[in-house]
Structures are given as structure tokens and as C-alpha cells.
Design a protein around this motif. Structure first.
Motif, PDB file in Angstrom:
ATOM      1  N   PRO A 160      55.465  -5.368-135.552  1.00  0.00           N
ATOM      2  CA  PRO A 160      54.333  -5.822-134.733  1.00  0.00           C
ATOM      3  C   PRO A 160      54.169  -4.881-133.543  1.00  0.00           C
ATOM      4  O   PRO A 160      55.144  -4.591-132.854  1.00  0.00           O
ATOM      5  N   LEU A 161      52.968  -4.398-133.342  1.00  0.00           N
ATOM      6  CA  LEU A 161      52.747  -3.376-132.328  1.00  0.00           C
ATOM      7  C   LEU A 161      51.556  -3.783-131.471  1.00  0.00           C
ATOM      8  O   LEU A 161      50.446  -3.844-131.972  1.00  0.00           O
ATOM      9  N   PRO A 162      51.780  -4.079-130.187  1.00  0.00           N
ATOM     10  CA  PRO A 162      50.649  -4.499-129.349  1.00  0.00           C
ATOM     11  C   PRO A 162      49.538  -3.451-129.363  1.00  0.00           C
ATOM     12  O   PRO A 162      49.812  -2.246-129.426  1.00  0.00           O
ATOM     13  N   LEU A 163      48.294  -3.940-129.287  1.00  0.00           N
ATOM     14  CA  LEU A 163      47.149  -3.018-129.272  1.00  0.00           C
ATOM     15  C   LEU A 163      47.345  -1.935-128.223  1.00  0.00           C
ATOM     16  O   LEU A 163      47.094  -0.759-128.470  1.00  0.00           O
ATOM     17  N   LEU A 185      38.257  -5.636-125.772  1.00  0.00           N
ATOM     18  CA  LEU A 185      38.828  -6.925-125.364  1.00  0.00           C
ATOM     19  C   LEU A 185      40.099  -6.692-124.542  1.00  0.00           C
ATOM     20  O   LEU A 185      41.204  -7.042-124.963  1.00  0.00           O
ATOM     21  N   PRO A 186      39.961  -6.100-123.357  1.00  0.00           N
ATOM     22  CA  PRO A 186      41.165  -5.759-122.581  1.00  0.00           C
ATOM     23  C   PRO A 186      42.009  -6.984-122.231  1.00  0.00           C
ATOM     24  O   PRO A 186      43.213  -6.862-122.017  1.00  0.00           O
ATOM     25  N   GLY A 187      41.381  -8.148-122.229  1.00  0.00           N
ATOM     26  CA  GLY A 187      42.133  -9.358-121.905  1.00  0.00           C
ATOM     27  C   GLY A 187      43.198  -9.707-122.930  1.00  0.00           C
ATOM     28  O   GLY A 187      44.113 -10.479-122.639  1.00  0.00           O
ATOM     29  N   VAL A 188      43.102  -9.146-124.133  1.00  0.00           N
ATOM     30  CA  VAL A 188      44.094  -9.456-125.167  1.00  0.00           C
ATOM     31  C   VAL A 188      44.754  -8.183-125.696  1.00  0.00           C
ATOM     32  O   VAL A 188      45.195  -8.130-126.840  1.00  0.00           O
ATOM     33  N   GLU A 216      45.468 -16.948-128.930  1.00  0.00           N
ATOM     34  CA  GLU A 216      44.740 -18.138-128.490  1.00  0.00           C
ATOM     35  C   GLU A 216      43.255 -18.017-128.857  1.00  0.00           C
ATOM     36  O   GLU A 216      42.738 -16.908-128.940  1.00  0.00           O
ATOM     37  N   PRO A 217      42.590 -19.155-129.052  1.00  0.00           N
ATOM     38  CA  PRO A 217      41.168 -19.069-129.428  1.00  0.00           C
ATOM     39  C   PRO A 217      40.368 -18.332-128.354  1.00  0.00           C
ATOM     40  O   PRO A 217      40.466 -18.633-127.174  1.00  0.00           O
ATOM     41  N   LEU A 218      39.641 -17.343-128.816  1.00  0.00           N
ATOM     42  CA  LEU A 218      38.896 -16.492-127.894  1.00  0.00           C
ATOM     43  C   LEU A 218      37.416 -16.748-128.087  1.00  0.00           C
ATOM     44  O   LEU A 218      36.702 -17.063-127.161  1.00  0.00           O
ATOM     45  N   SER A 219      36.984 -16.619-129.335  1.00  0.00           N
ATOM     46  CA  SER A 219      35.571 -16.788-129.640  1.00  0.00           C
ATOM     47  C   SER A 219      35.391 -16.939-131.138  1.00  0.00           C
ATOM     48  O   SER A 219      36.030 -16.249-131.916  1.00  0.00           O
ATOM     49  N   PRO A 220      34.486 -17.828-131.532  1.00  0.00           N
ATOM     50  CA  PRO A 220      34.191 -17.955-132.967  1.00  0.00           C
ATOM     51  C   PRO A 220      33.090 -17.005-133.423  1.00  0.00           C
ATOM     52  O   PRO A 220      32.692 -17.039-134.583  1.00  0.00           O
ATOM     53  N   ILE A 237      32.791 -14.698-124.587  1.00  0.00           N
ATOM     54  CA  ILE A 237      34.030 -14.073-125.090  1.00  0.00           C
ATOM     55  C   ILE A 237      34.936 -13.757-123.903  1.00  0.00           C
ATOM     56  O   ILE A 237      34.857 -12.679-123.310  1.00  0.00           O
ATOM     57  N   PRO A 238      35.806 -14.688-123.538  1.00  0.00           N
ATOM     58  CA  PRO A 238      36.713 -14.413-122.417  1.00  0.00           C
ATOM     59  C   PRO A 238      37.568 -13.184-122.744  1.00  0.00           C
ATOM     60  O   PRO A 238      37.978 -13.000-123.883  1.00  0.00           O
ATOM     61  N   GLY A 239      37.797 -12.373-121.758  1.00  0.00           N
ATOM     62  CA  GLY A 239      38.665 -11.212-121.978  1.00  0.00           C
ATOM     63  C   GLY A 239      37.910  -9.978-122.424  1.00  0.00           C
ATOM     64  O   GLY A 239      38.500  -8.920-122.611  1.00  0.00           O
ATOM     65  N   ILE A 240      36.568 -10.096-122.580  1.00  0.00           N
ATOM     66  CA  ILE A 240      35.816  -8.921-123.023  1.00  0.00           C
ATOM     67  C   ILE A 240      35.676  -7.939-121.860  1.00  0.00           C
ATOM     68  O   ILE A 240      35.766  -8.321-120.690  1.00  0.00           O
ATOM     69  N   THR A 241      35.455  -6.686-122.196  1.00  0.00           N
ATOM     70  CA  THR A 241      35.381  -5.641-121.185  1.00  0.00           C
ATOM     71  C   THR A 241      34.275  -5.896-120.160  1.00  0.00           C
ATOM     72  O   THR A 241      33.223  -6.451-120.470  1.00  0.00           O
TER      73      THR A 241
END
Lengths: 386, 504
Positions: free
Chosen positions: B473-476, A290-293, A231-235, A126-130
Motif C-alpha cells: 500500500p503506497l499513499p498517493l 484531492l489534496p485532502g486525501v 471515508e465517504p467523500l463524494s458520490p 467534494i470535501p478535500g478538493i483542490t
């Protein structure tokens, strides 16, 4: 009078899965609902499909359900958006980490495919996970599906088999004679029935009350939010930082969790399903996980009313009296296990028994529950403060 | 709390403040560039200058465009610009955890909650959007979006515009565009004659603007996602295009000025009764002659209360409605006694309510039919989620699932309608129409029109798609509560379990 072999109360996922199996077995089935297909919790939940060892009593149903989900869309002829890439539970505290090890051991004892993964594996998955994850437990057979599509798939496949679906039709009474249900009274008139399946979710207790039986369930409102597609992150189906959820095939992050609120429902109207500022706390937890997103815009939230039995587990049983009344209520586990629930209920209706192990889901376990249990537990609506 | 610092909201805020009520007036303008690019909250059609002037300049322009704001501040109103209201929360039968009704507010950086005793919603209106081939390109925009860019922001980049709609909205839009130095190539309407003010029409014609009655837009043509020309076509009485009547007109902008629709999101969240009122711009709040809604603490004023040509032509109705709402709110708080409130309301009511708005729905239908006839069913009904009209009425699953089946192809709105009233939320979740980042602002009405047409129902019978927070729309990271109590963190429950904390 209108009549059917089986009248199923509730066009949620449990009722429709059961209706589909019974229609497939050649029974003449009517499904009634005060609202529309999947209009309540079945179409509003997080779509999680997974075997869970924190609820061992459900493992046989979950295993059967997982097996069925794989081919369900082809069988029904309608898409379910089922994605089976696994379920990952991540730990962000030492305490959670300890619990994951215990769950892993339990899973292996039950023969489930489960393994521990370390933080670097998790970041690959999971890219972007803490960076704060200490480790995770991966269930290879877990997944998720699209709730509304899946419920509708059951409904349409049921109708394709000749099943009759009466939406906007509320149950107002159930006639009993000589220990058996004779007919179900609805706002569209009475329907004579050889067998009744009450798959009424939060209304389960009220429905049982119509035949003088006490079934302990308490309705509760829970919340969930969705971001715009990213964008696709993880299924994967993902559990962590107090949340559960997944990225939909379209790209939206769908995550829920946090405190629920006990409430009440009635037999003829749809319960209100407002969100509260809790969605901000969910947003924070998701951004932490998921701080990356964290820039992903939240565009929607919703709530649903689910039901809970005193032990948080489903109830699937045939009443002693009236003896042709099957109850199925899922304690908020309904969506994931629904393909198996349908098989079990169909077995109970057709043969009075099933070879899927539902030991522990019967009503006998509540034989000593005090009729006043909701008050004793505090599982009642709060007084209105404003 | 007053939401919306337009004419109505400002008047309401001043009225209530002068009665001694503590008033906060919030307005989301100036909108940030990222929101504008997403057509939030108006249909800006990517026709704003890029980059937009910086925030301070924009704040000045927004303030300068509304002289009454200074008056509001003088009256003691706390004015917060650049602050959107993304949510409204109140207790109800199934939710009793709040210690009072409250709004969710946010700027570009953070969000916060504000409690209120009374709420005056003066959130204005948005453009009625309808799609045609090419309407997803930059340059297709709405009249309200264009007005905002021309007046408030002075940032509209259009050079040559075709205006769809010849009611007062369209005519005024054309007039404003000309005044802003934008060429107006044509004003188009499906009706057989111009619908709006005749004096305006002759002034426009005097400047060489072509008026095309009994015409619709067949498509917008362009390259690199930019509109370069439009194709108009004549239509007959059945809204069918007449062969051989295509007219190609060079333009970089198609401005939809068909109608305005009240911004009822917050009212929907708070459970105010809404009714489909054709003469008031579609789904509009029920309110009495003192601008009180069905919810005791909520009042409305201005376009959100129901929008029609009389409001487009001048400010007087909105201003009077605002004052009425301010008086009613102040009275309900005990700041004005009832006799005085009634006396003052009686004076204002003729100006606020004296209008004879015309039915707009048949006009919507005519536009929509002409667009369906000229453009076909393979046009997006929902641009964000790329759902075509055919997919919507066929209740087809999203294309990316790539699972079609013979059974599925037999399903559709028509088969569904045989089983009971069509449920717009259910249709949304099955097809994804209305689920995109515009949060339905650009597709709600056309989805309803298609569902009504296809199911043979009156549009008023199709329950409106529900409104859910956040309505922007509100960013996390913005929604993130930096004021979260430690207790919420420490007691955050695991999914239903014996340790699960109960709210409240």
C-alpha cells in the motif's frame, strides 16, 4: 451442429446487454467468448455513466442508457451498484473553464440538465478538493456503476432467460454463403446462426476480417488505479485535472487517465494488460485534485485494452454483406451506454432498424478510410525498445 | 538489483559484487508502524510494541540481525534498508514504452524508479493465513510475523501463545517464543501426530508445552478486540469436530505456523512462470538448477523460490541458492565466464537443491477443512472486506449493496464451475474477497482452497489471482513522482481525443 437464432461474439457488456434483450424477445441466443464474462475492458473500466456533450452523436444513446440504468438492477435481478448523484467536471485552467462554458451551452441546447457551479459549491460537493478549481460543470443525471457486477448482472439475467453462454470459446472462423453468415466456427465446434452480432471490442477488426470486411478500429491499453477504502467523500462521478473517476460505494477512489498505448490483439488469446510507471503520474494528479486525501494508500492498479475507431466514436451497424452480420464496437464508451446499446442491437437484429437515433454511428462514415489508416495515424504499437 | 536482504539475497548480492557486478540490495525492513498495523508485509497481528522504537534504533536492530550485511557492503554492494519494492515493470507484447525493465521503490516519504539489467528476487515467504471465529482480533498472527518481531525488531508483545502447526515451522516458532520469554500454552495440529523434528518436540515437551494432535482451533475469544483465550476441539479422520472435546486455553496470541508461502508478487508482475507446487509452498516460480526463472533477466533465491521445512531448519539451502543466483546473474552479464560459472554452480547445487520436501497441500486442505467444519461458513474468508466463506462460495454481492434476489441466491461457485474453470479474479471483483488493504496476503490461499473445494477442482487448476502494482500500500503522496518531467505534465492528454498524446 449446434445452432442458434443469434450468435453473439463477445461476453462484454455490449454483447451481453444485447443478448439479454434478444433473449427477452424470445430469441434463442448463444454468446461466445474466448475468455470470461467481463474479463476485458467491460469489467476493467472506470464505470462512468454519463451524458456527454463533447460527443453529441452519442447523446440519444446516453439519454436512453441513463434512463435504463435507473431501474436496471431491479429488472435484471442482480445489483449493478449504480449511483446517480451526478457528474462534475472541474476546471483548473482558464482554458478548461472556457471549454466548460461551451459544453454547458451545448448541453442546454440538447435539453440536458447541466449547470455551472462555482469553486465554493465544488468544495461543498467534494470535501478535500483542490483550492485551484476555477469552476465546474455539473450534469445532474450522471453517475457510475460497478463494472464487473453490472456485466455479470447482464450475463446472469440472460442465462435466467435460457440464454446459452460459452466462455473459454474462441471464434476461429465465420462461414458465409450467398452473402449471409451460415455458421460461426469456434474452438468448441461450429454453431449455425441466422444472425451474428460481433461485439468483439478490440477484436472487431479481426472478426470482420473473417468475412472479408474492413472495419477500422485500433486497440489501445489504458490504465487506472484504486486506493484503499477511505471515508465517504463524494458520490459524484468526477472529471478534472486530467483524470476521470469516482469513489466506489465501498469507499475506494478509482481514477484513471493519461496516455494510452496503441497495441495489437489476436482472436484466441487474452491480451496482456500490464501497468506502467504511468500510475505514479496518475497518483500525482489525483493527489493534486484531492489534496485532502493525499494520504490514501494506493493498493491496486490495472489496465485494460479498449478499441478506438478513427473518430473515437462507437460503430453500430448491419453489414451490407454478409447481410446478417451486426457490428457493435464502442470506442471505449461501451460501459456507460451499454443498456441502450443492447436495445439498439436487439432492434437491429429483430427489425433491421431502431427508433433510437444512431445516425452517425454507421460504417458509411469510414467508406473512404485508407486500409493503411493505422500506420498513417501512427495508431500502431511502438517498436520494442528493450 | 537484489530484492530482499535475507540470507539468500545477501549471499546473491555478495557473489555478484565479487564478480565485479554493480549491485544494489534493497530491503523493506525496518517496516514503519503504520504498515505493521496493517499486517504489511507480514501477519504481525497487532502484537508489536506500541510505539515501535524510532527508525534509527530499528535500522540498527535490522542490521544487527543480519551479520552478512556488513560483508555485502565491504564487497561493494549498495545496501538500501527501509526501502520497499512496490512495483516491477518491463516491456511486453502490449506494453513497449519503457526503455528497460525497472523497479518501483519507496520509503516512507517518496517513491522512485530504478532500472536494472538483472534482477534477483529473494523476497522470502509469508505466512499461510486461515481464518477462524475471532481471527480478526488482535493477537492472531503468523509465524513469520512473530519471527520478525522476535528477532529483527525485538518488539513482540505476546505473553502466552498457542501455536497452530506442528511442522518444523511451528516447533521452531514455539522454541523461539520460549527463548524470548513468552509462555507457549500449546502446539496444535490437525494431523494425528506431530509433523516436525522429533528432537524439537521432546525439548518442547520437556518445558511443559502441551501438544494437541488431531485438534483444530474452534474459535478465539476475547474482548475489546483482543484475544484472551482459544477454544480447541478434537477432530476425527474426516476433520469433523468431536462433540464434547472442547478445551479452553488462556492465551493472548494465536500464532499460525501452518506453512509459509513464497512472496511471488514481483515475479507475477514480471510475467515469470509460476506453478502450484505443493512441496514448495504453493504458487512458486519455475526455475532451473541455477536459479534462473522463465524470464531471462530474473533470478530467484531463498524462500521465494519455493519454501519447505528444509529451509526453515537452517540457512544453508537459502545461502547456496543465493550464491547460485548471484553467479548465474553475473555470468549472464559477462562478468564470469561460463566454464567458471558452471564449475562453481556444480559445487553449490547439492547444498542448494538437495532436499526432499514433502507434500504440503494435503496438510493445507486438512487444516482448512477442519476450520470450516469447526467454525462454519459464517466466518470471514477475507477479513479486510468482511466477506464470509458463505458469501464467497455463493458469489454474493457485497453486503452494503443490500440487494438480494431470488435469482442471485441461486448463483454460486458451483453453478459457475459448470460453465468452465473458476476464475479467481472474476470472483474477486464480484465478491470483493481479496480486494482489501492486505492486497490478498491474508486470504489468497484460503480463497483458492474454498474455490477448489466448492468447484471440485484441483487447487492448481484455479488460476492464481493476478498481481498488480503497487504490491505494497503506497499513499498517493508517496507514489507521487517528484521527478515527473515537465513534458508529462504539459502533454497530459484528455481522454481519447484528437489531441491525445501517444505514449512512447
Amino acid at each position: 451442429m449446434d445452432s442458434a437464432d443469434v450468435v453473439i461474439i463477445g461476453a462484454g457488456v455490449s454483447g451481453l446487454s444485447s443478448a439479454y434483450r434478444l433473449a427477452k424477445a424470445g430469441r434463442d441466443v448463444v454468446v461466445v467468448d474466448k475468455g470470461v464474462v467481463g474479463g476485458e475492458a467491460s469489467g476493467r473500466n472506470g464505470g462512468m455513466v454519463s451524458e456527454r456533450v463533447d460527443e453529441p452523436v452519442l447523446i440519444p444513446l446516453a439519454v436512453e442508457a441513463t434512463r435504463t440504468w435507473e431501474t436496471l438492477a431491479d429488472e435484471l435481478g442482480y445489483p449493478t451498484e449504480f449511483v446517480q448523484e451526478g457528474r462534475l467536471q472541474v476546471a483548473v485552467t482558464e482554458e478548461e473553464m472556457g471549454a466548460l462554458f461551451a459544453e454547458r451551452d451545448e448541453a442546454l441546447r440538447h435539453g440536458l440538465r447541466a449547470e455551472m457551479v462555482d469553486p465554493s459549491d465544488i468544495r461543498d460537493m467534494i470535501p478535500g478538493i483542490t483550492e485551484r478549481t476555477l469552476g465546474g460543470l455539473f450534469f445532474a443525471d450522471g453517475g457510475h456503476a460497478n463494472t464487473q457486477l453490472a456485466v455479470q448482472a447482464f450475463a446472469w439475467a440472460f442465462q435466467d432467460l435460457g440464454g446459452r453462454l460459452y466462455q473459454h470459446t474462441a471464434v476461429t472462423g465465420i462461414q458465409v454463403a450467398d452473402g449471409r453468415v451460415t455458421s460461426v466456427e469456434t474452438t468448441a465446434g461450429p454453431i449455425a446462426a441466422d444472425m451474428v452480432v460481433a461485439a468483439a471490442g478490440p477484436q472487431t477488426g479481426l472478426m470482420a476480417g473473417l468475412v472479408g470486411v474492413h472495419i477500422p478500429v485500433a486497440p489501445a491499453r489504458v490504465e487506472i488505479l484504486a486506493t484503499a477504502p477511505i471515508e465517504p467523500l463524494s458520490p459524484l462521478a468526477l472529471v478534472g485535472n486530467g483524470l476521470y473517476g469516482h469513489q466506489a460505494v465501498r469507499g475506494n477512489l478509482l481514477f484513471g487517465g493519461g496516455a494510452h498505448e496503441w497495441t495489437d490483439v489476436d482472436l484466441t488469446t487474452q491480451p496482456g494488460k500490464p501497468n506502467t510507471p504511468l500510475i505514479r503520474n496518475i497518483a500525482r494528479r489525483l493527489a493534486e485534485l484531492l489534496p485532502g486525501v493525499a494520504d490514501a494508500p494506493v493498493i491496486r492498479s490495472w489496465a485494460g485494452v479498449v478499441e478506438q475507431a478513427p473518430d473515437y466514436m462507437p460503430i453500430i451497424d448491419i453489414l451490407d454483406s454478409p447481410s446478417n452480420y451486426v457490428v457493435v464496437t464502442a470506442s471505449a464508451h461501451g460501459f456507460g451506454i451499454s443498456p441502450a446499446t443492447g436495445k439498439v442491437v436487439s432492434d437491429l437484429v429483430l427489425y433491421g432498424e431502431t427508433n433510437i437515433d444512431i445516425g452517425g454511428l454507421g460504417l458509411a462514415r469510414f467508406a473512404n478510410v485508407n486500409p493503411n489508416w493505422r500506420h498513417q495515424r501512427g495508431w500502431i504499437p511502438a517498436p520494442n525498445r528493450s | 538489483m537484489v530484492v530482499g536482504a535475507g540470507v539468500a539475497g545477501t549471499a546473491a548480492a555478495i557473489e555478484a559484487a565479487r564478480a565485479g557486478v554493480r549491485v544494489m540490495l534493497v530491503d523493506e525492513n525496518p517496516i514503519g508502524a503504520s504498515m505493521m498495523a496493517l499486517d504489511v508485509p507480514q501477519f504481525f497481528g497487532k502484537r508489536a510494541t506500541d510505539p515501535l522504537p524510532d527508525r534509527d534504533v530499528m535500522l540498527e536492530r535490522v542490521a544487527a540481525a543480519n551479520h552478512a550485511l556488513a560483508e555485502a557492503q565491504d564487497a561493494g554492494v549498495e545496501v538500501q534498508l527501509g526501502t520497499c519494492v512496490w512495483g516491477a515493470f518491463s516491456n511486453s507484447a502490449t506494453s513497449r514504452v519503457l526503455d528497460g525493465p525497472q523497479l518501483g521503490l519507496a520509503d516512507d516519504e517518496r517513491s522512485w524508479m530504478v532500472k536494472y539489467d538483472r534482477l534477483i528476487v529473494a523476497a522470502g515467504a509469508r505466512d499461510l493465513a486461515m481464518s477462524f471465529p475471532g481471527s480478526g482480533m488482535a493477537g492472531a498472527m503468523g509465524a513469520n510475523g512473530a519471527h520478525a518481531l522476535m528477532t529483527r525488531y525485538r518488539a513482540l508483545t505476546s505473553r502466552r501463545m498457542v501455536v497452530l502447526g506442528s511442522g518444523d515451522l511451528g516447533l521452531i516458532t514455539a522454541r523461539m517464543a520460549l527463548d524470548s520469554g513468552i509462555e507457549v500454552a500449546a502446539v496444535v495440529d490437525v494431523s494425528a501426530s506431530v509433523r516436525g523434528d522429533e528432537a524439537l518436540v521432546s525439548r518442547l515437551q520437556g518445558t511443559g508445552v502441551e501438544i494437541y494432535a488431531s485438534h483444530t482451533i474452534k474459535e478465539a475469544v476475547g474482548s475489546s478486540d483482543e484475544i484472551e483465550s482459544v477454544v480447541l476441539v478434537e477432530i476425527d479422520d474426516d476433520c469433523e469436530p468431536v462433540a464434547g472435546t472442547d478445551k479452553v486455553i488462556a492465551a493472548d496470541t494465536v500464532c499460525l505456523a501452518i506453512d509459509l508461502v513464497p512472496n511471488v508478487e514481483l515475479l507475477g508482475l514480471l510475467g515469470c512462470d509460476l506453478s502450484f507446487a505443493s512441496e514448495r509452498g504453493g504458487w512458486a516460480p519455475d526455475h532451473d538448477d541455477r536459479m534462473r526463472t522463465s524470464v531471462e533477466s530474473v533470478f530467484v533465491a531463498g524462500d521465494v523460490a519455493g519454501v519447505h521445512d528444509g529451509m526453515i531448519l537452517g540457512d544453508e539451502i537459502a545461502r547456496s541458492q543465493g550464491r547460485l543466483a548471484g553467479i548465474a546473474a553475473a555470468e549472464s552479464l559477462g562478468a564470469i565466464d561460463t566454464d567458471e560459472a558452471l564449475a562453481r554452480s556444480n559445487e553449490l547445487q547439492p547444498a542448494a537443491l538437495d532436499a526432499t520436501p514433502a507434500d504440503a497441500h494435503s496438510d493445507w486442505q486438512r487444516w482448512h477443512r477442519s476450520l470450516v467444519n469447526a467454525g462454519g461458513l459464517n466466518v470471514h474468508a477475507c477479513e479486510c472486506e468482511e466477506v464470509t466463506r458463505a458469501e464467497l462460495i455463493g458469489l454474493q454481492p457485497p453486503r452494503y449493496l443490500r440487494q438480494g434476489s431470488e435469482q442471485a441466491s441461486r448463483r454460486g461457485v458451483r453453478t459457475q464451475a459448470k460453465e468452465g474453470p473458476v476464475n479467481a479474479d472474476q470472483v474477486k471483483r464480484l465478491t470483493r474477497a481479496g480486494m482489501g488493504h492486505c492486497q490478498g496476503r491474508l486470504c489468497r490461499e484460503q480463497v483458492s482452497l474454498l474455490l477448489a473445494e466448492e468447484s471440485g477442482a484441483d487447487i492448481a487448476e484455479i488460476p492464481v489471482m493476478s498481481y498488480r502494482p503497487p504490491v505494497r500500500p503506497l499513499p498517493l503522496r508517496v507514489m507521487w513522482p517528484d521527478d515527473e518531467p515537465e513534458q508529462v505534465r504539459s502533454e497530459w492528454p484528455k481522454w481519447f481525443s484528437p489531441t491525445h498524446r501517444v505514449l512512447g
